[in-house]
Design an enzyme around this catalytic site. Sequence first.
Site, PDB file in Angstrom:
ATOM      1  N   LYS A  69       0.808  -1.199   0.000  1.00 26.70           N
ATOM      2  CA  LYS A  69       0.000   0.000   0.000  1.00 26.70           C
ATOM      3  C   LYS A  69       0.856   1.271   0.000  1.00 26.70           C
ATOM      4  O   LYS A  69       0.414   2.320  -0.436  1.00 26.70           O
ATOM      5  CB  LYS A  69      -0.876   0.043   1.275  1.00 26.70           C
ATOM      6  CG  LYS A  69      -1.893  -1.059   1.408  1.00 26.70           C
ATOM      7  CD  LYS A  69      -2.666  -0.810   2.741  1.00 26.70           C
ATOM      8  CE  LYS A  69      -3.612  -1.931   3.059  1.00 26.70           C
ATOM      9  NZ  LYS A  69      -4.237  -1.722   4.374  1.00 26.70           N
ATOM     10  N   ASP A 135       7.674   3.007  -2.110  1.00 28.35           N
ATOM     11  CA  ASP A 135       7.806   4.161  -1.217  1.00 28.35           C
ATOM     12  C   ASP A 135       9.161   4.200  -0.528  1.00 28.35           C
ATOM     13  O   ASP A 135       9.759   5.248  -0.364  1.00 28.35           O
ATOM     14  CB  ASP A 135       6.664   4.215  -0.187  1.00 28.35           C
ATOM     15  CG  ASP A 135       6.555   2.951   0.644  1.00 28.35           C
ATOM     16  OD1 ASP A 135       7.174   1.928   0.289  1.00 28.35           O
ATOM     17  OD2 ASP A 135       5.836   2.978   1.661  1.00 28.35           O
ATOM     18  N   ILE A 136       9.675   3.027  -0.108  1.00 32.66           N
ATOM     19  CA  ILE A 136      10.956   3.026   0.618  1.00 32.66           C
ATOM     20  C   ILE A 136      11.702   1.722   0.373  1.00 32.66           C
ATOM     21  O   ILE A 136      11.087   0.655   0.288  1.00 32.66           O
ATOM     22  CB  ILE A 136      10.730   3.251   2.141  1.00 32.66           C
ATOM     23  CG1 ILE A 136      12.063   3.412   2.872  1.00 32.66           C
ATOM     24  CG2 ILE A 136       9.896   2.158   2.756  1.00 32.66           C
ATOM     25  CD1 ILE A 136      11.922   3.969   4.300  1.00 32.66           C
ATOM     26  N   ASP A 138      14.278  -0.260   2.444  1.00 34.05           N
ATOM     27  CA  ASP A 138      14.839  -0.329   3.805  1.00 34.05           C
ATOM     28  C   ASP A 138      15.895  -1.436   3.790  1.00 34.05           C
ATOM     29  O   ASP A 138      17.041  -1.209   3.429  1.00 34.05           O
ATOM     30  CB  ASP A 138      13.670  -0.599   4.769  1.00 34.05           C
ATOM     31  CG  ASP A 138      14.070  -0.553   6.230  1.00 34.05           C
ATOM     32  OD1 ASP A 138      15.257  -0.705   6.533  1.00 34.05           O
ATOM     33  OD2 ASP A 138      13.197  -0.393   7.096  1.00 34.05           O
ATOM     34  N   THR A 139      15.511  -2.660   4.118  1.00 31.24           N
ATOM     35  CA  THR A 139      16.485  -3.753   4.003  1.00 31.24           C
ATOM     36  C   THR A 139      16.757  -4.105   2.536  1.00 31.24           C
ATOM     37  O   THR A 139      17.803  -4.648   2.203  1.00 31.24           O
ATOM     38  CB  THR A 139      15.968  -5.034   4.696  1.00 31.24           C
ATOM     39  OG1 THR A 139      14.793  -5.483   4.007  1.00 31.24           O
ATOM     40  CG2 THR A 139      15.643  -4.777   6.152  1.00 31.24           C
ATOM     41  N   THR A 142      12.129  -6.492  -0.049  1.00 27.89           N
ATOM     42  CA  THR A 142      10.953  -6.443  -0.926  1.00 27.89           C
ATOM     43  C   THR A 142      11.399  -6.422  -2.387  1.00 27.89           C
ATOM     44  O   THR A 142      10.886  -7.181  -3.220  1.00 27.89           O
ATOM     45  CB  THR A 142      10.098  -5.201  -0.600  1.00 27.89           C
ATOM     46  OG1 THR A 142       9.710  -5.275   0.767  1.00 27.89           O
ATOM     47  CG2 THR A 142       8.864  -5.131  -1.481  1.00 27.89           C
ATOM     48  N   LYS A 166      16.676   4.058   2.938  1.00 29.88           N
ATOM     49  CA  LYS A 166      17.147   4.184   4.324  1.00 29.88           C
ATOM     50  C   LYS A 166      18.600   3.731   4.437  1.00 29.88           C
ATOM     51  O   LYS A 166      18.970   2.705   3.872  1.00 29.88           O
ATOM     52  CB  LYS A 166      16.254   3.323   5.228  1.00 29.88           C
ATOM     53  CG  LYS A 166      16.322   3.693   6.670  1.00 29.88           C
ATOM     54  CD  LYS A 166      15.385   2.842   7.508  1.00 29.88           C
ATOM     55  CE  LYS A 166      14.044   3.481   7.735  1.00 29.88           C
ATOM     56  NZ  LYS A 166      13.248   2.779   8.754  1.00 29.88           N
ATOM     57  N   VAL A 188       9.775   6.353   9.888  1.00 28.00           N
ATOM     58  CA  VAL A 188       9.009   7.527   9.470  1.00 28.00           C
ATOM     59  C   VAL A 188       7.589   7.129   9.057  1.00 28.00           C
ATOM     60  O   VAL A 188       7.353   6.009   8.620  1.00 28.00           O
ATOM     61  CB  VAL A 188       9.698   8.286   8.308  1.00 28.00           C
ATOM     62  CG1 VAL A 188      11.010   8.908   8.765  1.00 28.00           C
ATOM     63  CG2 VAL A 188       9.905   7.393   7.087  1.00 28.00           C
ATOM     64  N   ASP A 194       3.197   4.131   6.867  1.00 29.00           N
ATOM     65  CA  ASP A 194       2.288   3.822   7.968  1.00 29.00           C
ATOM     66  C   ASP A 194       2.980   3.239   9.184  1.00 29.00           C
ATOM     67  O   ASP A 194       4.123   2.776   9.110  1.00 29.00           O
ATOM     68  CB  ASP A 194       1.247   2.806   7.501  1.00 29.00           C
ATOM     69  CG  ASP A 194       1.845   1.409   7.346  1.00 29.00           C
ATOM     70  OD1 ASP A 194       2.896   1.272   6.681  1.00 29.00           O
ATOM     71  OD2 ASP A 194       1.280   0.452   7.907  1.00 29.00           O
TER      72      ASP A 194
HETATM   73  C1  PRP Z   1       7.180  -1.445   3.401  1.00 24.60           C
HETATM   74  C2  PRP Z   1       7.414  -0.496   2.256  1.00 24.60           C
HETATM   75  C3  PRP Z   1       8.226  -1.309   1.282  1.00 24.60           C
HETATM   76  C4  PRP Z   1       8.977  -2.262   2.177  1.00 24.60           C
HETATM   77  C5  PRP Z   1      10.407  -1.830   2.290  1.00 24.60           C
HETATM   78  O1  PRP Z   1       6.067  -2.230   3.081  1.00 24.60           O
HETATM   79  O2  PRP Z   1       6.208  -0.057   1.691  1.00 24.60           O
HETATM   80  O3  PRP Z   1       7.402  -2.025   0.397  1.00 24.60           O
HETATM   81  O4  PRP Z   1       8.351  -2.235   3.454  1.00 24.60           O
HETATM   82  O5  PRP Z   1      11.113  -2.587   3.222  1.00 24.60           O
HETATM   83  P1  PRP Z   1      12.296  -3.587   2.827  1.00 24.60           P
HETATM   84  O6  PRP Z   1      13.226  -2.851   1.920  1.00 24.60           O
HETATM   85  O7  PRP Z   1      12.912  -3.885   4.170  1.00 24.60           O
HETATM   86  O8  PRP Z   1      11.697  -4.799   2.185  1.00 24.60           O
HETATM   87  P2  PRP Z   1       5.115  -2.905   4.177  1.00 24.60           P
HETATM   88  O9  PRP Z   1       5.470  -4.356   4.324  1.00 24.60           O
HETATM   89  O10 PRP Z   1       5.146  -2.122   5.445  1.00 24.60           O
HETATM   90  O11 PRP Z   1       3.702  -2.833   3.490  1.00 24.60           O
HETATM   91  P3  PRP Z   1       2.864  -1.515   3.107  1.00 24.60           P
HETATM   92  O12 PRP Z   1       3.495  -0.951   1.858  1.00 24.60           O
HETATM   93  O13 PRP Z   1       1.487  -2.042   2.861  1.00 24.60           O
HETATM   94  O14 PRP Z   1       2.938  -0.544   4.261  1.00 24.60           O
END
Ligand code: PRP
Length: 223
Positions: A69, A135-136, A138-139, A142, A166, A188, A194
Site C-alpha cells: 500500500k 515508497d521506501i 529499507d532492508t 521487498t 534508508k 518515518v 504507515d
Molecule cells: C514497506 C514499504 C516497502 C517495504 C520496504 O512495506 O512499503 O514495500 O516495506 O522494506 P524492505 O526494503 O525492508 O523490504 P510494508 O510491508 O510495510 O507494506 P505496506 O506498503 O502495505 O505498508
Amino acid sequence: MANRSPSIRIGDDAPGYDLDCFSIPKNYAQDLEKVFIPHGLIMDRIERLARDVLQDMGGQHIVALCVLKGAYKFFSDLLNAMETLNRNSDQASPITVDFIRVSSYCNDQSTGSVRVLGGADLSSLAGKNVLIVEDIVDTGRTMQALLPLVEQHGPRMVRVASLLVKRTPRSLGYTPDFSGFEIPDRYVVGYAFDYNDYFRDLSHVCTLRETAKDKYALAVQKL
Ligand code: PRP
C-alpha cells in the site's frame, strides 16, 4: 544514464521541523515528534524524478507498477508529474498502470518474509518498459523478492523508483535506479508511510514518538 539527479541526503543528525510550523491533523498531533520531510519538498523532488524517469524510459510504452500500500501517494504524484511533462513534450508515449500488494512489516520491524498478497497479472509486463514504484527501500528484501518475479515475465526494461532509501546496517545493498531522499535509520510515517496502517493520511513525512508505537501497536493487538 542521462542526467539522473542525485538523491537528497538527509543527515543522521537532521533535527526535522517543529510540528507547530505546519498543519497537522489533530488526531495525530500527540503521536508525532517532528516533520522530517515537508510535503512541499516531496513534491518538488518528485517533479525532478519525473523528468529523470522520462529521460531514461520515455519514447516507449511505460507500465508503472505501484507497490501497495505504501507507494500509492508517491505513485500518484510521480505519474501526475510525468503526465504534465508528456503534455508539454513533442514525443510522448503512453503510460499505463498496474498494482501489486506486497507486505513485510509488523509494528516497526521488517518481518523478514515478503508476501505478495495479490494484484497485477505480471504476464502483461512482457516486452514493456516497467517502472516499479516503491515508497521506501529499507532492508531491500521487498525488491529482492519482487524484481525476479517481474523479470521472469520478460519485460523489455525494468527500473525502480523509490521515494526514500534508508541508510541502515540491515541493508542487503540494493539501490534503486531513481531515489528521492536518502534518510537515516529512523522510522518515518506520513505521505502513505504507515505504522500498522495509521498515519498514511498525513501529508508530510514525520518521525514518530515512542509512545505512539505503543499506542498503535496495542490498538492492533486488541482488534
Ligand atoms: C514497506 C514499504 C516497502 C517495504 C520496504 O512495506 O512499503 O514495500 O516495506 O522494506 P524492505 O526494503 O525492508 O523490504 P510494508 O510491508 O510495510 O507494506 P505496506 O506498503 O502495505 O505498508
